[in-house]
Design a protein around this motif. Sequence first.
Motif, PDB file in Angstrom:
ATOM      1  N   GLY A 124     -78.142  19.065 -20.700  1.00 13.44           N
ATOM      2  CA  GLY A 124     -79.162  19.202 -21.727  1.00 13.44           C
ATOM      3  C   GLY A 124     -79.489  17.934 -22.474  1.00 13.44           C
ATOM      4  N   VAL A 125     -78.940  16.788 -22.069  1.00 17.96           N
ATOM      5  CA  VAL A 125     -79.186  15.514 -22.748  1.00 17.96           C
ATOM      6  C   VAL A 125     -79.889  14.580 -21.776  1.00 17.96           C
ATOM      7  CG1 VAL A 125     -78.145  13.554 -23.920  1.00 17.96           C
ATOM      8  CG2 VAL A 125     -77.145  15.820 -24.185  1.00 17.96           C
ATOM      9  N   ARG A 126     -80.980  13.983 -22.249  1.00 18.80           N
ATOM     10  CA  ARG A 126     -81.739  13.055 -21.408  1.00 18.80           C
ATOM     11  C   ARG A 126     -81.113  11.664 -21.516  1.00 18.80           C
ATOM     12  NH1 ARG A 126     -86.759  14.443 -19.757  1.00 18.80           N
ATOM     13  NH2 ARG A 126     -87.561  12.332 -20.023  1.00 18.80           N
ATOM     14  N   ASP A 127     -80.677  11.150 -20.380  1.00 17.37           N
ATOM     15  CA  ASP A 127     -80.074   9.825 -20.312  1.00 17.37           C
ATOM     16  C   ASP A 127     -80.968   8.899 -19.497  1.00 17.37           C
ATOM     17  OD1 ASP A 127     -77.927  10.754 -21.697  1.00 17.37           O
ATOM     18  OD2 ASP A 127     -76.636  11.023 -19.947  1.00 17.37           O
ATOM     19  N   VAL A 128     -80.989   7.638 -19.887  1.00 14.68           N
ATOM     20  CA  VAL A 128     -81.684   6.626 -19.116  1.00 14.68           C
ATOM     21  C   VAL A 128     -80.668   5.969 -18.179  1.00 14.68           C
ATOM     22  CG1 VAL A 128     -82.943   4.457 -19.198  1.00 14.68           C
ATOM     23  CG2 VAL A 128     -83.364   6.193 -20.929  1.00 14.68           C
ATOM     24  N   VAL A 129     -80.907   6.050 -16.888  1.00  9.34           N
ATOM     25  CA  VAL A 129     -80.063   5.364 -15.921  1.00  9.34           C
ATOM     26  C   VAL A 129     -80.569   3.940 -15.802  1.00  9.34           C
ATOM     27  CG1 VAL A 129     -79.170   5.366 -13.573  1.00  9.34           C
ATOM     28  CG2 VAL A 129     -79.654   7.519 -14.712  1.00  9.34           C
ATOM     29  N   ILE A 130     -79.747   3.004 -16.202  1.00 14.99           N
ATOM     30  CA  ILE A 130     -80.224   1.636 -16.333  1.00 14.99           C
ATOM     31  C   ILE A 130     -80.315   0.959 -14.964  1.00 14.99           C
ATOM     32  CG2 ILE A 130     -77.957   0.588 -16.628  1.00 14.99           C
ATOM     33  CD1 ILE A 130     -79.234  -1.178 -18.778  1.00 14.99           C
ATOM     34  N   SER A 131     -81.295   0.086 -14.790  1.00 11.68           N
ATOM     35  CA  SER A 131     -81.490  -0.654 -13.556  1.00 11.68           C
ATOM     36  C   SER A 131     -80.755  -1.975 -13.627  1.00 11.68           C
ATOM     37  CB  SER A 131     -82.982  -0.903 -13.308  1.00 11.68           C
ATOM     38  OG  SER A 131     -83.157  -1.837 -12.261  1.00 11.68           O
ATOM     39  N   ARG A 132     -80.155  -2.375 -12.499  1.00 13.63           N
ATOM     40  CA  ARG A 132     -79.486  -3.674 -12.486  1.00 13.63           C
ATOM     41  C   ARG A 132     -80.494  -4.823 -12.535  1.00 13.63           C
ATOM     42  NH1 ARG A 132     -78.309  -2.375  -6.990  1.00 13.63           N
ATOM     43  NH2 ARG A 132     -76.214  -1.812  -7.625  1.00 13.63           N
ATOM     44  N   LEU A 133     -81.770  -4.508 -12.294  1.00  5.57           N
ATOM     45  CA  LEU A 133     -82.796  -5.536 -12.348  1.00  5.57           C
ATOM     46  C   LEU A 133     -83.448  -5.639 -13.725  1.00  5.57           C
ATOM     47  CD1 LEU A 133     -84.533  -4.830  -8.915  1.00  5.57           C
ATOM     48  CD2 LEU A 133     -82.687  -6.431  -9.426  1.00  5.57           C
ATOM     49  N   GLY A 134     -83.092  -4.761 -14.624  1.00  3.62           N
ATOM     50  CA  GLY A 134     -83.697  -4.768 -15.944  1.00  3.62           C
ATOM     51  C   GLY A 134     -83.226  -5.953 -16.776  1.00  3.62           C
ATOM     52  N   GLU A 135     -84.052  -6.345 -17.760  1.00  5.96           N
ATOM     53  CA  GLU A 135     -83.714  -7.492 -18.584  1.00  5.96           C
ATOM     54  C   GLU A 135     -82.511  -7.225 -19.476  1.00  5.96           C
ATOM     55  OE1 GLU A 135     -87.177  -8.495 -20.739  1.00  5.96           O
ATOM     56  OE2 GLU A 135     -88.318  -9.168 -18.976  1.00  5.96           O
ATOM     57  N   ASP A 136     -82.279  -5.964 -19.830  1.00  2.85           N
ATOM     58  CA  ASP A 136     -81.183  -5.638 -20.733  1.00  2.85           C
ATOM     59  C   ASP A 136     -79.914  -5.231 -19.997  1.00  2.85           C
ATOM     60  OD1 ASP A 136     -82.234  -3.368 -19.698  1.00  2.85           O
ATOM     61  OD2 ASP A 136     -82.319  -2.250 -21.586  1.00  2.85           O
ATOM     62  N   TYR A 137     -79.880  -5.392 -18.692  1.00  5.27           N
ATOM     63  CA  TYR A 137     -78.702  -4.981 -17.923  1.00  5.27           C
ATOM     64  C   TYR A 137     -77.463  -5.737 -18.370  1.00  5.27           C
ATOM     65  CZ  TYR A 137     -75.369  -4.896 -14.071  1.00  5.27           C
ATOM     66  OH  TYR A 137     -74.227  -4.810 -13.330  1.00  5.27           O
ATOM     67  N   LEU A 138     -77.566  -7.058 -18.548  1.00  2.00           N
ATOM     68  CA  LEU A 138     -76.401  -7.855 -18.909  1.00  2.00           C
ATOM     69  C   LEU A 138     -75.847  -7.462 -20.270  1.00  2.00           C
ATOM     70  CD1 LEU A 138     -77.427 -11.406 -17.613  1.00  2.00           C
ATOM     71  CD2 LEU A 138     -75.875  -9.748 -16.558  1.00  2.00           C
ATOM     72  N   ASP A 139     -76.723  -7.141 -21.219  1.00  2.00           N
ATOM     73  CA  ASP A 139     -76.255  -6.729 -22.543  1.00  2.00           C
ATOM     74  C   ASP A 139     -75.460  -5.426 -22.453  1.00  2.00           C
ATOM     75  OD1 ASP A 139     -77.448  -8.931 -23.670  1.00  2.00           O
ATOM     76  OD2 ASP A 139     -79.309  -7.879 -24.150  1.00  2.00           O
ATOM     77  N   TRP A 140     -75.988  -4.450 -21.713  1.00  2.00           N
ATOM     78  CA  TRP A 140     -75.277  -3.192 -21.560  1.00  2.00           C
ATOM     79  C   TRP A 140     -73.987  -3.390 -20.767  1.00  2.00           C
ATOM     80  CZ3 TRP A 140     -76.381   0.783 -24.484  1.00  2.00           C
ATOM     81  CH2 TRP A 140     -77.673   0.949 -24.984  1.00  2.00           C
ATOM     82  N   ARG A 141     -74.008  -4.248 -19.774  1.00  2.00           N
ATOM     83  CA  ARG A 141     -72.808  -4.526 -18.984  1.00  2.00           C
ATOM     84  C   ARG A 141     -71.718  -5.138 -19.852  1.00  2.00           C
ATOM     85  NH1 ARG A 141     -70.518  -8.810 -16.594  1.00  2.00           N
ATOM     86  NH2 ARG A 141     -69.386  -8.502 -14.613  1.00  2.00           N
ATOM     87  N   ARG A 142     -72.089  -6.085 -20.708  1.00  2.00           N
ATOM     88  CA  ARG A 142     -71.109  -6.677 -21.616  1.00  2.00           C
ATOM     89  C   ARG A 142     -70.536  -5.637 -22.574  1.00  2.00           C
ATOM     90  NH1 ARG A 142     -74.316 -11.582 -21.163  1.00  2.00           N
ATOM     91  NH2 ARG A 142     -75.839 -10.752 -22.635  1.00  2.00           N
TER      92      ARG A 142
END
Length: 269
Positions: free
Chosen positions: A145-163
């Motif tokens: 019941g919760v909408r999640d965004v599956v992040i792309s490894r090509l996205g600009e914010d990938y490194l921030d989320w990875r860190r």
Amino acid sequence: MIQAPPPPPPAFEAPAPERSVDTVQDLRVAAALTNAQVQVDSRFRGASIVLYGAVFNPTDDPTDVVVVVRGPDEPVRLVKKTRNLGVWLNSRPVLFEGAPGFYMTASTRPLSDIAGFGQLRRLGVGVDHLRIDAPEESRTVTRYGVRDVVISRLGEDYLDWRRAVIRLREAAALYNTDPDGVTFVDRGLFRAEVELPAIAPTGEYHAEVWLFRDGEPAGVSNLTLTVAKVGFERDVYEFAHRRPWTYGVLCVLLAAGIGYAASRVLGRR
């Protein structure tokens, strides 16, 4: 008539042990674990496992040993605090498809002194070169019941989320880097300790023992470690995953029963 005793059997001479050709001529590494299976129950408070091994080096060239232990992958769900109209709110959740539930490296010296950036990145050795799975394209999924965004490894914010994933896992002692974690106790003999916290995930762990010489990998030894639930905790865990709806209904009924019993007891006072 007295007969002469039979002559004694000829003495058996064992052949001289032959040394392995690989041991004599090839540079290689061999390793093992003091305990290849960890049992988790209600009293589990973590475990310390010793990884030991030997380096067979026919030359006098110096070598380095790097130990990498990686736990089973699991999805990671993150949210970020954002300020809207002066109020701090949680952003839409971001879901990584898979990251190691446990990751540690131990080495004879800092990784940057052992091999170059490109070599470590190619091998995936070190938390800075850790591969965290993410899809090629961003998409939105709904889970429970919760909408999640599956992040792309090509996205600009990938490194921030990875860190952020790495920082949170390091704070929980699930990710660890020890540049002095591998010590030589004798010529060619080394040891390292694998510290599993109490919240370490269950499943199959893979250990790689890399041997480096002159910045290049010269050999590797692969090991497997199993962390498994035992006893009543295992039965509950398996039942919850095999029959989630039944497990949920029983939990609700159990909570309601305990609440009703508590109200009856307290109401009599």
